[in-house]
Design a protein around this motif. Structure first.
Motif, PDB file in Angstrom:
ATOM      1  N   LYS A  33       0.950  -1.679   0.036  1.00 32.99           N
ATOM      2  CA  LYS A  33      -0.475  -0.137   0.101  1.00 32.99           C
ATOM      3  C   LYS A  33       0.603   1.250  -0.010  1.00 32.99           C
ATOM      4  O   LYS A  33       0.638   2.926  -0.642  1.00 32.99           O
ATOM      5  CB  LYS A  33      -0.811  -0.178   1.202  1.00 32.99           C
ATOM      6  N   THR A  34       1.805   1.307   0.857  1.00 31.62           N
ATOM      7  CA  THR A  34       2.694   2.496   0.645  1.00 31.62           C
ATOM      8  C   THR A  34       3.134   2.674  -0.328  1.00 31.62           C
ATOM      9  O   THR A  34       3.729   3.980  -0.969  1.00 31.62           O
ATOM     10  CB  THR A  34       3.965   2.538   2.102  1.00 31.62           C
ATOM     11  N   GLN A  37       1.502   4.043  -3.352  1.00 36.12           N
ATOM     12  CA  GLN A  37       0.460   5.367  -2.480  1.00 36.12           C
ATOM     13  C   GLN A  37       1.092   6.552  -2.567  1.00 36.12           C
ATOM     14  O   GLN A  37       1.027   7.731  -3.734  1.00 36.12           O
ATOM     15  CB  GLN A  37       0.342   5.664  -0.957  1.00 36.12           C
ATOM     16  N   ASN A 238      -8.893   7.589   2.888  1.00 35.12           N
ATOM     17  CA  ASN A 238      -7.879   7.167   2.646  1.00 35.12           C
ATOM     18  C   ASN A 238      -7.721   8.462   1.830  1.00 35.12           C
ATOM     19  O   ASN A 238      -6.031   8.642   1.458  1.00 35.12           O
ATOM     20  CB  ASN A 238      -8.471   6.573   1.012  1.00 35.12           C
ATOM     21  N   VAL A 242      -3.204   8.980   1.884  1.00 37.75           N
ATOM     22  CA  VAL A 242      -2.290   9.649   0.951  1.00 37.75           C
ATOM     23  C   VAL A 242      -1.547  10.482   0.812  1.00 37.75           C
ATOM     24  O   VAL A 242      -0.527  10.787   0.725  1.00 37.75           O
ATOM     25  CB  VAL A 242      -2.966   9.623  -0.320  1.00 37.75           C
ATOM     26  N   THR A 245       0.960  10.191   3.519  1.00 39.95           N
ATOM     27  CA  THR A 245       2.268   9.480   3.257  1.00 39.95           C
ATOM     28  C   THR A 245       2.986   9.869   2.749  1.00 39.95           C
ATOM     29  O   THR A 245       4.676  10.175   2.883  1.00 39.95           O
ATOM     30  CB  THR A 245       1.655   8.074   2.391  1.00 39.95           C
ATOM     31  N   ARG A 246       2.608  10.937   1.373  1.00 40.23           N
ATOM     32  CA  ARG A 246       3.414  11.486   0.606  1.00 40.23           C
ATOM     33  C   ARG A 246       4.513  12.610   1.957  1.00 40.23           C
ATOM     34  O   ARG A 246       5.793  12.790   1.183  1.00 40.23           O
ATOM     35  CB  ARG A 246       2.472  12.549   0.070  1.00 40.23           C
ATOM     36  N   LYS A 280      -5.375   6.138  -3.814  1.00 43.37           N
ATOM     37  CA  LYS A 280      -4.472   5.652  -4.398  1.00 43.37           C
ATOM     38  C   LYS A 280      -4.255   4.548  -3.118  1.00 43.37           C
ATOM     39  O   LYS A 280      -3.920   4.866  -1.953  1.00 43.37           O
ATOM     40  CB  LYS A 280      -3.108   5.860  -4.698  1.00 43.37           C
ATOM     41  N   GLY A 281      -4.247   3.515  -3.122  1.00 45.72           N
ATOM     42  CA  GLY A 281      -4.068   2.036  -1.967  1.00 45.72           C
ATOM     43  C   GLY A 281      -4.837   1.971  -1.543  1.00 45.72           C
ATOM     44  O   GLY A 281      -4.982   1.367  -0.629  1.00 45.72           O
ATOM     45  N   ARG A 285      -5.322  -0.794   1.076  1.00 46.99           N
ATOM     46  CA  ARG A 285      -5.922  -0.385   2.834  1.00 46.99           C
ATOM     47  C   ARG A 285      -6.847  -0.685   3.752  1.00 46.99           C
ATOM     48  O   ARG A 285      -6.664  -1.154   4.896  1.00 46.99           O
ATOM     49  CB  ARG A 285      -6.601   1.316   2.659  1.00 46.99           C
TER      50      ARG A 285
END
Length: 316
Positions: A33-34, A37, A238, A242, A245-246, A280-281, A285
Motif C-alpha cells: 500500500k505504501t 501511494q 484514504n 495519501v 504518506t506523501r 491510491k492504495g 488499505r
C-alpha cells in the motif's frame, strides 16, 4: 473489582497483544500500500501496475524479509499505539456515559475522536519511520530502472544501510522533535476522523451479535464487525492517508514532488495527478485495515490482560 470500575492495566495489555498479533498478519499488504501511494507517473510510466504487480516485484527482488521491511519499528511502536488507542476509546466511552448509563452517538464519536488524538503521540513517528523503510526499495528500484522516466535518487548514493534508529537519531539531532513528528498534522487529520467513524460503527455492529444475557459477542462476530467497520472507515479517510504518506516520505527520487504541508500537498496531487490519486492504495488499505482491526478487536476481547492479572474479564 466493582462492576463500574475499569482496569486500565488489563486493557493496555489487551491492546498491546491485539496490536502485535494484528500487524504481524497484515504487514506485507501495508508495505505494498505504501509503495503504491508513493509512486508517481513519469512520462506515463509507473514502476508498479497494480497491487499484485507490486507484491510480486517486491517479493522477487527483496524476498520474504523484504516484505516485512520496517516491521521491527512497527512491532515495537504498534504495541503502545494499539494499547493507547483501544484503551482510550474504552475509557472515554466509560466516562462519557449519561447518568442512565446510555451513550448517545455523538458521545461515541467524541470517545473515538479522543482515542485517535491520544494515539498520535506514537502513531506519527511510527508511521514516518515505517513509511521511509518500506519505500526504500521502491526508490532503489527507480534509481536502477533503465527507463529515463526513473532517474537517479540521492538516497542511492548513500551506501549505509538504513535503520529506524539511525533515521530517528538523525532527525532528532538535526531537526529536533519537529523532525521526528514530521506529518503530525496530517496524521491527526486522518486518525481522528477514522476513529470517530470506526469505533461507533464497530460498537453497533458488535452489539448486534451479542447473545441475550451475554457480556460479549462471540469472537467471530467481533472479528467480522472489526473487518466491516475498518473497511468503511479506511476508505472514507484514504485521501488524507495519501497526503500523510506523501508528506512523511524523507527520501524522494529525482523529479518527484516535494510538499510543504497538508494544503500544499493536496493541491499538488490534485493538479498533477487528478482526484483519483487520492484513492491510491485504497484497496490495499482496506486489505490492511479490515483484517488488522478484525483481528485486533477479536484478540482484545479474549481477555489476555484480565487473565494475566487474575481479574474477571468484562467488556465496557
Amino acid at each position: 473489582m466493582a462492576d463500574k470500575e475499569i482496569s486500565l492495566p488489563a486493557k493496555l495489555i489487551n491492546g498491546a497483544v491485539a496490536g502485535i498479533v494484528g500487524v504481524s498478519c497484515v504487514f506485507p499488504i501495508d508495505l505494498v500500500k505504501t509503495r503504491l501511494q508513493n509512486q508517481e507517473s513519469k512520462d506515463g510510466q509507473k514502476m508498479y501496475k497494480n497491487m499484485r504487480d507490486c507484491f510480486v516485484k517486491t517479493f522477487r527482488k527483496e524476498g520474504f524479509r523484504g516484505m516485512y521491511k520496517g516491521s521491527g519499528v512497527n512491532l515495537v511502536l504498534i504495541t503502545p499505539e494499539k494499547a493507547i488507542k483501544l484503551t482510550a476509546n474504552d475509557t472515554f466511552r466509560f466516562y462519557l456515559r449519561t447518568d442512565k448509563g446510555q451513550l448517545p452517538l455523538y458521545r461515541e464519536m467524541l470517545a473515538g475522536g479522543g482515542a485517535g488524538l491520544c494515539q498520535m503521540i506514537i502513531t506519527s513517528p511510527m508511521e514516518m519511520l515505517k513509511i521511509t523503510l518500506q519505500d526504500a526499495g521502491r526508490i532503489r528500484g527507480i534509481s536502477a530502472a533503465p527507463s529515463r522516466a526513473f532517474s537517479a535518487v540521492a538516497m542511492a548514493a548513500t551506501p549505509q544501510r538504513m535503520s529506524a534508529l539511525r533515521i530517528a537519531y538523525d532527525l532528532f539531532r538535526t531537526k529536533g522533535l519537529s523532525g521526528v513528528y514530521r506529518g503530525a498534522g496530517a496524521t491527526l487529520l486522518r486518525d481522528i476522523p477514522f476513529s470517530m467513524i470506526y469505533f461507533p460503527l464497530f460498537a453497533h455492529l458488535n452489539h448486534l451479535g451479542k447473545p441475550e444475557g451475554a457480556a460479549t459477542s462471540p469472537f467471530y462476530w467481533s472479528f467480522s464487525s472489526g473487518c466491516v467497520a475498518g473497511c468503511m472507515a479506511s476508505v472514507l479517510v484514504n485521501p488524507m492517508d495519501v497526503v500523510k504518506t506523501r508528506i512523511q516520505v524523507l527520501k524522494r527520487a529525482q523529479g518527484e514532488q516535494t510538499y510543504n504541508g497538508v494544503v500544499d500537498c493536496a493541491k499538488k496531487i490534485w493538479v498533477a495527478e487528478g482526484p483519483s490519486a487520492f484513492m491510491k492504495g485504497a484497496w490495499c488499505r482496506v486489505l490492511v485495515i479490515a483484517p488488522l482491526f478484525g483481528i485486533a478487536q477479536m484478540v482484545y476481547y479474549f481477555g489476555v490482560g484480565e487473565y494475566i492479572l487474575g481479574i474477571d474479564s468484562q467488556y465496557y
